[in-house]
Design a protein around this motif. Structure first.
Motif, PDB file in Angstrom:
ATOM      1  N   ASP A 173      13.505   0.579 -15.435  1.00  0.00           N
ATOM      2  CA  ASP A 173      12.515   1.145 -16.361  1.00  0.00           C
ATOM      3  C   ASP A 173      11.550   2.065 -15.448  1.00  0.00           C
ATOM      4  OD1 ASP A 173      11.700  -1.528 -18.868  1.00  0.00           O
ATOM      5  OD2 ASP A 173      13.071   0.292 -18.933  1.00  0.00           O
ATOM      6  N   ALA A 174      11.868   2.220 -14.267  1.00  0.00           N
ATOM      7  CA  ALA A 174      10.989   3.123 -13.380  1.00  0.00           C
ATOM      8  C   ALA A 174      10.705   4.507 -13.933  1.00  0.00           C
ATOM      9  CB  ALA A 174      11.681   3.383 -11.756  1.00  0.00           C
ATOM     10  N   ILE A 213       8.938   5.300  -5.152  1.00  0.00           N
ATOM     11  CA  ILE A 213       9.964   5.740  -4.426  1.00  0.00           C
ATOM     12  C   ILE A 213      10.205   7.036  -5.030  1.00  0.00           C
ATOM     13  CG2 ILE A 213      12.378   5.424  -4.004  1.00  0.00           C
ATOM     14  CD1 ILE A 213      11.867   2.410  -3.731  1.00  0.00           C
ATOM     15  N   ASN A 214      10.064   7.094  -6.400  1.00  0.00           N
ATOM     16  CA  ASN A 214      10.430   8.470  -7.278  1.00  0.00           C
ATOM     17  C   ASN A 214       9.226   9.482  -7.013  1.00  0.00           C
ATOM     18  OD1 ASN A 214      13.210   8.439  -8.236  1.00  0.00           O
ATOM     19  ND2 ASN A 214      12.381   6.469  -9.493  1.00  0.00           N
ATOM     20  N   ARG A 215       8.253   8.886  -6.484  1.00  0.00           N
ATOM     21  CA  ARG A 215       6.891   9.652  -6.364  1.00  0.00           C
ATOM     22  C   ARG A 215       6.503  10.206  -7.669  1.00  0.00           C
ATOM     23  NH1 ARG A 215       8.700   8.026  -2.056  1.00  0.00           N
ATOM     24  NH2 ARG A 215       8.192   9.141   0.009  1.00  0.00           N
ATOM     25  N   LEU A 232       0.725  -1.258  -0.040  1.00  0.00           N
ATOM     26  CA  LEU A 232       0.098   0.063   0.137  1.00  0.00           C
ATOM     27  C   LEU A 232       0.863   1.348  -0.024  1.00  0.00           C
ATOM     28  CD1 LEU A 232      -2.599  -0.774   2.545  1.00  0.00           C
ATOM     29  CD2 LEU A 232      -2.739  -1.158   0.249  1.00  0.00           C
ATOM     30  N   ARG A 233       1.912   1.159   0.213  1.00  0.00           N
ATOM     31  CA  ARG A 233       2.976   2.251  -0.031  1.00  0.00           C
ATOM     32  C   ARG A 233       3.583   2.643  -1.076  1.00  0.00           C
ATOM     33  NH1 ARG A 233       8.571   2.903   3.574  1.00  0.00           N
ATOM     34  NH2 ARG A 233       9.431   1.630   1.924  1.00  0.00           N
ATOM     35  N   GLU A 234       4.568   1.831  -1.557  1.00  0.00           N
ATOM     36  CA  GLU A 234       5.317   2.155  -3.051  1.00  0.00           C
ATOM     37  C   GLU A 234       4.031   1.958  -4.114  1.00  0.00           C
ATOM     38  OE1 GLU A 234       6.345   0.484  -0.575  1.00  0.00           O
ATOM     39  OE2 GLU A 234       8.744   0.424  -0.678  1.00  0.00           O
ATOM     40  N   GLN A 235       3.309   1.028  -4.101  1.00  0.00           N
ATOM     41  CA  GLN A 235       2.230   0.820  -5.178  1.00  0.00           C
ATOM     42  C   GLN A 235       0.899   1.494  -5.187  1.00  0.00           C
ATOM     43  OE1 GLN A 235       2.672  -3.399  -6.706  1.00  0.00           O
ATOM     44  NE2 GLN A 235       4.940  -3.033  -6.873  1.00  0.00           N
ATOM     45  N   VAL A 236       0.883   2.087  -3.742  1.00  0.00           N
ATOM     46  CA  VAL A 236      -0.513   3.030  -3.728  1.00  0.00           C
ATOM     47  C   VAL A 236      -0.236   4.383  -3.300  1.00  0.00           C
ATOM     48  CG1 VAL A 236      -2.655   3.245  -2.600  1.00  0.00           C
ATOM     49  CG2 VAL A 236      -1.784   0.883  -3.126  1.00  0.00           C
ATOM     50  N   ALA A 237       0.251   4.436  -1.958  1.00  0.00           N
ATOM     51  CA  ALA A 237       0.454   5.868  -1.492  1.00  0.00           C
ATOM     52  C   ALA A 237       1.367   6.743  -2.205  1.00  0.00           C
ATOM     53  CB  ALA A 237       0.582   5.516  -0.151  1.00  0.00           C
ATOM     54  N   TRP A 238       2.523   6.042  -2.315  1.00  0.00           N
ATOM     55  CA  TRP A 238       3.581   6.810  -3.260  1.00  0.00           C
ATOM     56  C   TRP A 238       3.482   7.114  -4.817  1.00  0.00           C
ATOM     57  CZ3 TRP A 238       8.659   4.840  -0.727  1.00  0.00           C
ATOM     58  CH2 TRP A 238       8.542   5.384   0.764  1.00  0.00           C
ATOM     59  N   SER A 239       2.262   6.400  -5.379  1.00  0.00           N
ATOM     60  CA  SER A 239       2.342   6.509  -6.746  1.00  0.00           C
ATOM     61  C   SER A 239       0.763   6.793  -7.355  1.00  0.00           C
ATOM     62  CB  SER A 239       2.686   5.173  -7.352  1.00  0.00           C
ATOM     63  OG  SER A 239       2.193   4.096  -6.865  1.00  0.00           O
ATOM     64  N   HIS A 240      -0.094   7.112  -6.356  1.00  0.00           N
ATOM     65  CA  HIS A 240      -1.398   7.707  -6.932  1.00  0.00           C
ATOM     66  C   HIS A 240      -2.090   8.668  -6.020  1.00  0.00           C
ATOM     67  CE1 HIS A 240      -0.907   3.272  -7.982  1.00  0.00           C
ATOM     68  NE2 HIS A 240      -1.504   3.763  -9.169  1.00  0.00           N
ATOM     69  N   PRO A 263      10.024  -4.920  -8.638  1.00  0.00           N
ATOM     70  CA  PRO A 263      10.981  -3.797  -8.292  1.00  0.00           C
ATOM     71  C   PRO A 263      10.891  -2.368  -8.977  1.00  0.00           C
ATOM     72  CG  PRO A 263      12.217  -5.906  -8.136  1.00  0.00           C
ATOM     73  CD  PRO A 263      10.967  -6.024  -8.830  1.00  0.00           C
ATOM     74  N   ALA A 264      10.776  -2.493 -10.406  1.00  0.00           N
ATOM     75  CA  ALA A 264      10.860  -1.290 -11.038  1.00  0.00           C
ATOM     76  C   ALA A 264       9.442  -0.496 -10.822  1.00  0.00           C
ATOM     77  CB  ALA A 264      10.711  -1.630 -12.581  1.00  0.00           C
ATOM     78  N   LEU A 265       8.259  -1.058 -10.381  1.00  0.00           N
ATOM     79  CA  LEU A 265       7.107  -0.657 -10.128  1.00  0.00           C
ATOM     80  C   LEU A 265       7.154   0.057  -8.914  1.00  0.00           C
ATOM     81  CD1 LEU A 265       4.691  -3.378 -11.469  1.00  0.00           C
ATOM     82  CD2 LEU A 265       4.530  -1.068 -12.197  1.00  0.00           C
ATOM     83  N   ASP A 266       8.056  -0.712  -7.867  1.00  0.00           N
ATOM     84  CA  ASP A 266       8.214   0.094  -6.606  1.00  0.00           C
ATOM     85  C   ASP A 266       9.084   1.278  -6.728  1.00  0.00           C
ATOM     86  OD1 ASP A 266       8.890  -2.563  -4.215  1.00  0.00           O
ATOM     87  OD2 ASP A 266       6.992  -1.838  -4.826  1.00  0.00           O
ATOM     88  N   MET A 267       9.950   1.164  -7.642  1.00  0.00           N
ATOM     89  CA  MET A 267      10.677   2.445  -7.885  1.00  0.00           C
ATOM     90  C   MET A 267      10.038   3.594  -8.525  1.00  0.00           C
ATOM     91  SD  MET A 267      14.605   1.072  -8.314  1.00  0.00           S
ATOM     92  CE  MET A 267      14.262  -0.293  -9.212  1.00  0.00           C
TER      93      MET A 267
END
Lengths: 435, 717
Positions: free
Chosen positions: B691-692, B603-605, B91-99, B596-600
């Motif tokens: 590819d992030a 991470i890059n917001r 819910l962090r990298e793939q929700v809160a940080w990217s949406h 991991p690319a999706l996480d990044m």
């Protein structure tokens, strides 16, 4: 090992001599630590930076596959995360080594991160930090804050404060912004004592200082950069996100001259050959064309060092019409009288005369100099005249691996690390068996 | 498998998750889930509140813990609560940080991810490891420098080593070499006594080593931890058991026919560098033709454009040998002249210092150029005509003897007349798969031993082109891998890349149709067939990728914690509203690179549309077509499969997973077409870990492309 291993409790650390110490958390060191631990050893890994990965994390791609370094690092970091037999220390260097094979007493000096294990890397601290500093991860081609995560795949995923530029309690804005009480501006360096049975030194390399090669104009023109800087420019996570732009004016790079043996194979600089720079330049030329199919690459070389299966790789790259290899040492790099480009003046050993080539960007393929870190343990191994460490042996139970030993490519560094892991494991077992 | 497991659900508000979505609403929703007995929220479950979870597991006997928080790639040790299994919901990298925070689409995304996590947790059974085969012994094939080094190292590690050598004496090619060239820290001005006898003696004398000369390998069967080996000795057969194998059969020189243009085989005074080693044993170098001591020698690197059969096998070793052999001549004949003709002097790294040393010797002349012709005079003297690239003209040199620098071909290479083989009793074939130029090498720079036959590690010149010093290191490294695979087998654990994984494939044989596809598609040859043509797993060969699971047309293969059923259930719990104008796209993301690319991205917001429902998979090859087909038939507007590059420069760490998936998806697309569903709803997107920064645009475009196809007509059926 926990992800929060930046703060390993002191009491747990005086180990028996069945432990192996790995000095340096680059590809050779990480490999040595992992391979040894997965074969049954218990390992301490010491790294001077805030994050593991070493210099490969700063490369855009590896030759010959053009694969991203983070791919292998991701797998290695997962293995590291999941292995309780490896305890690592960042911000740490070996200060002193005493004793002998089977029983070394090692003093590690750990510099303060000023960020403790409560850090979740939420990043709230970064926007409020008032200090901008040149980003060492980008070789100074960009800036970062005093508090930062070195890059998006930094491991451990914890921020760190650069003690040299932080304003500490004069500022303290990060402390206020942190929701987790993770910042401790009063943290102090500490000394950690370990007892280990064998040591692997994998302290790596640094790029040769291009400023010393005066005729190659590194200090005189911003569009003369080094190969490691070009890697950052090519990198998707670099200062320009992979777009090729001239540092001087930000205009697109349409032509690049690669100057091989910049400071290598040269009595005035480095006598040896760094082994990988020809391949690195071929790779960079390929990446240049991938990003900009109209670009032109000119590679000025003395010998094209592409041994074995790399021959086929070199042939493939050089078959591209926009990549030209010129046998001849570069004499000068001068500003173009007509405009704002650069002129590379070189011997042309095939054509006979001197050649003059006008380009947007010059990349100096500078060599690898073995790092002088870990001097406390390096002394036991012995350095040669160029600073490379001896391979080490069963007598001392200290082994060198990777570019600390010789200028090598990634696969060789990984093999070195694995071989050193076996030798270190055997040293420890032999010592234990004889006590 | 879907029995209600006692589950605790833990929703973290930290790292902006609580600012982005309504965590309490999610906790309430989770509380109503099957088997859920406790739900909690916290400002940070990675800190003190981890203790709450541990207490719940202990006091309530939880079987499963679902944590909605940061990516499963972080905080793994902190959020580990044995004996409960842990399912992480990102819910962090793939929700809160990217949406976008506070939006309905983001909340729906989080709710679906949580439901998927709960569904997965119902299938996460603890594995029962297979620990029966872990013989602490190693078979080393080949007693050259690499094999000797491997044998010694493995024996020192306490393993019983059988070192097998086909020749009557151990030492390999070292026995034909007179002296070695100096390798730092050797002084440059002396050639090195390789002391083969000493090297062999030390190894043969080791109590842990059994040296078998005049012995070949007839067959290797079994698996890491317990290979059964048939050896053919002079006095008959021997059967041994070995936990792992080091394959160190070395090289042979490039075939003589490749040098016909240089007069080899025609002119008696044209010899190879191998022949030169024999001549160097004497006090004088006497040429073969008439036995006359040499005065002028040409050493030809044979590395020009016409030397395609030689050049790939010369590497830096041949250049160093050329320099060394020049010194052989000068050592014995100080007034002689040696001409080295070459295109590129391949002396990288510290070998460069030896090149410089020889360059400075009186009597050695370096001629950079291509040999145009070799002609013989009446006395057997030779005239070498070369195109000097520096002087840009032809040069002729008259010499007594010409030495051709021949390359080293791995004994596993296809052009070798009788390739060295372990004669593996594997359904997939007896040879070890070879890489570029015929080496038994890995496609991965970072993992030089990661090849497709678990438990078999190549070392020395059959592994890659290398010299004696490097071969010895390689041997020690291979020994480490041999020890490692056995130690892991003793724990029932997988080796690289899924190190430590205790689960392995299980087969519901009653439904097996004996099609054999799993055995064909397993990249590691882990599956054999029994008398009924049903698959049999050799657990210790298995890398736990799940490609077999993906291959099975009747879905009989599963892991305790990863199955077709699990993936199917995960897709089924995603809410697919009939038409809210927003497509729903299932994303199956390879956990090695794409995830991991999706996480990044997060991470890059950076942001991407909220329509994607991401499921991590071990390898795209583990994705069974039915999961994709079912998802589309249920109403997903699109299914995207994100994974590693396939083909020659593959990145897939399971060799062919992403390639196989590509083929399967072509079949799925065809099936969709026949059902009048748009084939483009299923997309395979090659994704690299780098590819992030590209992914937001790629995903946005994908969302647009899927939206342009209109809503899936199957929705609501």
């Amino acid at each position: 090992m926990t992800d929060r291993a930046t703060e390993v409790p002191v009491e747990g650390m005086i180990g028996a001599s069945e432990e192996i110490l790995v000095v340096g958390g680059g590809i050779a060191g990480i490999t040595a630590a992992l391979e040894a631990a997965e074969a049954g050893a218990r390992v301490y890994l010491v790294e001077k930076n805030a994050h593991l990965g070493g210099r490969v994390a700063q490369l855009a791609r590896y030759f010959p596959k053009l694969c991203p370094p983070n791919c292998g690092l991701e797998i290695n970091f997962q293995r590291l995360r999941d292995n309780p037999d490896i305890r690592f220390f960042t911000m740490s260097e070996v200060e002193q080594v005493e004793g002998g094979r089977g029983r070394y007493r090692v003093k590690i000096r750990r510099q303060p991160r000023y960020v403790n294990d409560r850090c979740t890397s939420c990043g709230e601290c970064v926007p409020v930090c008032p200090v901008e500093r040149p980003d060492p991860f980008d070789y100074g081609m960009s800036t970062t804050k005093a508090i930062s995560l070195s890059h998006e795949m930094a491991f451990p995923m914890k921020h760190a404060i650069d003690g040299a530029t932080c304003l500490f309690e004069e500022c303290g804005k990060c402390v206020a912004a942190c929701p987790y009480d993770a910042i401790d501006l009063r943290a102090q360096p500490e000394t950690i004592e370990l007892e280990v049975g064998a040591i692997i030194v994998a302290t790596g390399w640094q790029p040769y200082d291009a400023r010393a090669i005066t005729n190659l104009a590194f200090e005189h023109h911003p569009d003369v950069i080094t190969n490691v800087m070009f890697e950052r420019m090519l990198a998707d996570n670099g200062p320009t996100q992979g777009r090729l732009l001239r540092p001087s004016d930000g205009s697109p790079v349409d032509s690049v001259a690669f100057v091989q043996c910049a400071g290598s194979r040269d009595r005035l600089h480095l006598a040896y050959c760094s082994g990988i720079c020809c391949l690195a330049s071929l790779k960079e030329a390929q990446l240049l064309l991938e990003r900009n199919p109209q670009a032109q690459a000119h590679i000025f070389y003395i010998d094209l060092r592409t041994p074995g299966t790399y021959e086929a790789y070199a042939a493939k790259v050089l078959a591209q019409p926009n990549i030209r290899a010129v046998k001849g040492k570069v004499a000068d790099i001068l500003p173009d009288a007509d405009g704002d480009r650069l002129v590379v003046v070189a011997d042309d050993m095939v054509g006979g005369a001197m050649s003059r080539t006008s380009v947007d960007l010059v990349v100096l393929a500078t060599g690898m100099v073995p790092s002088r870190d870990g001097e406390g343990v390096a002394g036991a191994l012995g350095r040669d005249a160029d600073g490379f460490l001896a391979e080490g042996g069963d007598g001392s139970g200290i082994f060198a691996a990777g570019c600390a030993r010789a200028p090598v490519d990634v696969a060789t560094a990984a093999l070195d690390g694995t071989a050193a892991a076996m030798r270190a494991l055997n040293t420890v077992r032999r010592a234990l068996a004889s006590t | 498998m879907s029995t209600a497991r006692k589950t605790g659900v833990y929703m973290c508000r930290g790292c902006s998750i609580g600012d982005c979505i309504d965590v309490d609403a999610l906790a309430t929703m989770a509380g109503a889930g099957e088997g859920v007995v406790v739900t909690r929220t916290s400002p940070a479950f990675c800190l003190e509140d981890a203790g709450l979870i541990a207490t719940d597991v202990a006091e309530q006997g939880l079987d499963a813990v679902v944590v909605g928080a940061c990516s499963p790639r972080v905080n793994r040790q902190v959020l580990s609560f044995p004996p409960a299994t842990v399912r992480r919901v990102n819910l962090r990298e793939q929700v809160a940080w990217s949406h976008a925070p506070g939006e309905e689409a983001t909340q729906e995304l989080a709710a679906d991810l949580l439901r998927m996590g709960l569904a997965a947790a119902r299938h996460g059974m603890p594995p029962q490891p297979y620990t029966q085969d872990h013989e602490r012994s190693v078979l080393v094939v080949g007693a050259g420098p690499a094999g000797l080094s491997a044998a010694y190292a493995a024996a020192e590690a306490g393993y019983a080593v059988t070192l097998v050598e086909k020749a009557p004496q151990a030492g390999g090619f070292l026995r034909r070499i007179h002296r070695g060239y100096p390798s730092r820290p050797d002084p440059l001005d002396a050639l090195v006594d390789l002391d083969v006898a000493g090297m062999v003696g030390r190894v043969a004398a080791h109590p842990g080593v059994t040296l078998r000369t005049s012995t070949t390998v007839l067959e290797v069967a079994g698996q890491p931890g317990r290979f059964t080996v048939s050896l053919e000795r002079v006095d008959g057969r021997e059967e041994i058991v070995a936990g792992a194998v080091v394959f160190a059969t070395g090289f042979e020189p490039v075939a003589a026919e490749s040098f016909a243009a240089y007069g080899l085989g025609k002119f008696p005074n044209v010899i190879t560098s191998v022949d030169m080693e024999t001549l160097a044993r004497e006090a004088e170098i006497r040429r073969p033709g008439d036995g006359r001591p040499v005065r002028r020698v040409a050493i030809l690197a044979c590395d020009g454009p016409g030397d395609g059969a030689n050049l790939p096998y010369t590497g830096s070793v041949a250049s160093m040998v050329a320099l060394k052999q020049a010194m052989y001549v000068l050592e014995r004949h100080p007034d002689a002249q040696v001409f080295i003709v070459y295109a590129d002097m391949q002396t990288p790294g510290l070998d460069e210092l030896y090149y410089r040393f020889v360059q400075e010797r009186r009597g050695v002349f370096f001629l950079r150029g291509q040999v145009a012709a070799v002609d013989e005079g009446p006395d057997g003297d030779l005239t070498i005509t070369a195109r000097d690239s520096v002087l840009a003209r032809d040069v002729s040199i008259e010499v007594d003897l010409a030495v051709l620098d021949v390359g080293m071909v791995a004994t596993s290479a296809p052009q070798v007349s009788d390739p060295a083989s372990l004669h593996l009793k594997y359904l997939q074939g007896e040879a070890l798969p070879v890489h570029r130029a015929g080496y038994v090498d890995s496609n991965f720079l970072c993992f030089p031993f990661e090849t497709s036959r678990t438990g078999v590690y190549a070392a020395g010149c059959v592994h890659r082109l290398q010299d004696v010093a490097a071969s010895r290191r390689d041997g020690a490294a291979a020994a480490l891998k041999a020890v490692q695979v056995v130690e892991k087998a003793a724990q029932g654990a997988a080796v690289h890349p899924r190190v430590g994984d205790l689960g392995f494939p299980q087969f519901f044989m009653q439904k097996c149709t004996a099609c054999g596809r799993c055995t064909q598609e397993c990249p590691f040859g882990a599956l054999e067939l029994d008398d009924l043509s049903h698959p049999v797993i050799n657990t210790n060969r298995c890398r736990r990728c799940g490609i077999c699971m993906g291959a099975c047309p009747v879905q009989v293969i599963s892991f305790p914690d990863y199955s077709v059923e699990m993936l199917s259930e995960m897709q089924k719990v995603v809410d697919l509203p009939e038409d809210d104008g927003q497509p729903r796209i299932l994303v199956l993301a390879c956990e090695n690179d794409a995830y991991p690319a999706l996480d990044m991205v997060g991470i890059n917001r950076l942001r991407y549309p909220a329509q994607f429902r991401i499921v991590p998979v071990r390898c795209l090859g583990s994705v069974n077509s039915v999961v994709v087909a079912d998802a589309v038939q249920r109403g997903f507007d699109g299914v995207a499969l994100l994974g590693c590059r396939s083909g020659d420069d593959y990145q897939c760490h399971f060799i062919q997973g992403s390639g196989l998936l590509g083929v399967r998806m072509e079949n799925v697309r065809e099936t969709l077409g026949r059902m009048a569903l748009d084939e483009d709803r299923v997309q395979v997107l090659e994704t690299s870990i780098a590819d992030a920064h590209r992914l937001p645009d790629v995903l946005a475009k994908l969302a647009d492309d899927i939206a342009a196809l209109g809503p899936n007509p199957m929705k609501g059926f």
